[in-house]
Motif scaffolding. Structure first.
Motif, mmCIF file in Angstrom:
data_model
loop_
_atom_site.group_PDB
_atom_site.id
_atom_site.type_symbol
_atom_site.label_atom_id
_atom_site.label_comp_id
_atom_site.label_asym_id
_atom_site.label_seq_id
_atom_site.Cartn_x
_atom_site.Cartn_y
_atom_site.Cartn_z
ATOM 1 N N ASN A 44 7.567 -0.625 -4.045
ATOM 2 C CA ASN A 44 8.513 -0.915 -2.969
ATOM 3 C C ASN A 44 9.686 0.068 -2.939
ATOM 4 O OD1 ASN A 44 7.024 -3.141 -2.133
ATOM 5 N ND2 ASN A 44 8.122 -4.560 -3.478
ATOM 6 N N VAL A 47 10.193 2.777 -0.137
ATOM 7 C CA VAL A 47 10.947 2.582 1.106
ATOM 8 C C VAL A 47 12.263 3.346 1.019
ATOM 9 C CG1 VAL A 47 12.141 0.906 2.558
ATOM 10 C CG2 VAL A 47 9.906 0.347 1.572
ATOM 11 N N PHE A 133 2.364 4.374 2.624
ATOM 12 C CA PHE A 133 3.416 5.205 3.192
ATOM 13 C C PHE A 133 2.863 6.546 3.686
ATOM 14 C CE2 PHE A 133 5.426 2.384 0.119
ATOM 15 C CZ PHE A 133 6.435 1.826 0.894
ATOM 16 N N PHE A 233 10.578 2.290 7.722
ATOM 17 C CA PHE A 233 11.534 1.373 7.107
ATOM 18 C C PHE A 233 11.029 -0.041 7.235
ATOM 19 C CE2 PHE A 233 13.557 5.054 6.644
ATOM 20 C CZ PHE A 233 14.586 5.430 7.493
#
Length: 233
Positions: A44, A47, A133, A233
């Motif tokens: 995480n 991000v 991502f 985001f």
């Protein structure tokens, strides 16, 4: 990095680094540390890795513009040295002006670090971890380009950034220990001892307002780039 002025010359404190340059320097340093940390943590934290990447994109864009219109010693023209001048500096035959802003040797470090960070940001925008991502520019290029960019960003690019940052820190330590020159304080308060008559960098309200406008425009550019792909985001 810079060398000390000749002791026999009359000295005065000169405003060398304007406030926008100093803010850029520390914001970039903090962002790079954050990028490295989030990349190592993964998951995480990626991000925030993307967010900090856009911050660095905005900062680098600002520095490119400020290198053309910023304070006297922050402009690229002030530390774009010829090979001959670099050799003279390395032989100990530098000029007093070499001690004011970035020295010929320090200029190589600055240009090298900016180039490597630009390459790292650019490849980050083109990278895809094939899990969760992907950079916002991946949809505009072929899979081969994405693969090469991702490989560079994760491997060679990362090591180049870490290596140049380490060299930068070691140079600061070397000057502090071996030459008794503390380079960091000048980047806090902006002043350095220099020969009398050395021109100072402009650092007034108008200059700072201009820097604010440039910074906001560069931030808008980074935000726009972030919207080109899937939401990061």
């Amino acid at each position: 990095m810079t060398s000390a002025p000749t002791p026999s010359q009359p000295q005065q404190l000169v405003r060398v680094w304007d406030l926008p340059t100093r803010l850029f320097h520390w914001a970039l340093a903090a962002s790079v540390v954050g990028l490295v940390a989030t990349a190592k943590v993964g998951g995480n934290a990626m991000v925030w890795h993307f967010r900090l990447g856009y911050v660095v994109l905005a900062l680098l864009a600002f520095r490119l513009v400020w290198g053309l219109v910023g304070g006297r010693w922050s402009r690229f023209g002030a530390f774009l040295y010829s090979p001959g001048r670099l050799l003279r500096y390395l032989r100990g035959a530098g000029t007093p002006e070499d001690a004011v802003g970035h020295s010929p040797l320090g200029a190589l470090s600055v240009f090298g670090l900016l180039a490597v960070l630009l390459a790292q940001v650019a490849t980050g925008l083109l990278s895809d971890d094939e899990i969760a991502f992907a950079g916002p520019l991946t949809r505009f290029v072929s899979n081969a380009v994405v693969g090469n960019a991702t490989a560079y960003h994760k491997d060679l690019g990362q090591f180049l950034v870490l290596g140049l940052v380490a060299l930068h820190v070691l140079a600061i330590v070397f000057y502090a220990v071996a030459r008794k020159q503390r380079l960091v304080p000048a980047m806090w308060h902006g002043h350095k001892p220099a020969a009398a008559g050395t021109p100072a960098a402009r650092d007034d309200i108008a200059t700072r307002l201009a820097a604010l406008v440039v910074g906001l425009l560069c931030g808008a550019l980074a935000w726009w780039v972030s919207t080109l792909g899937a939401p990061a985001f």
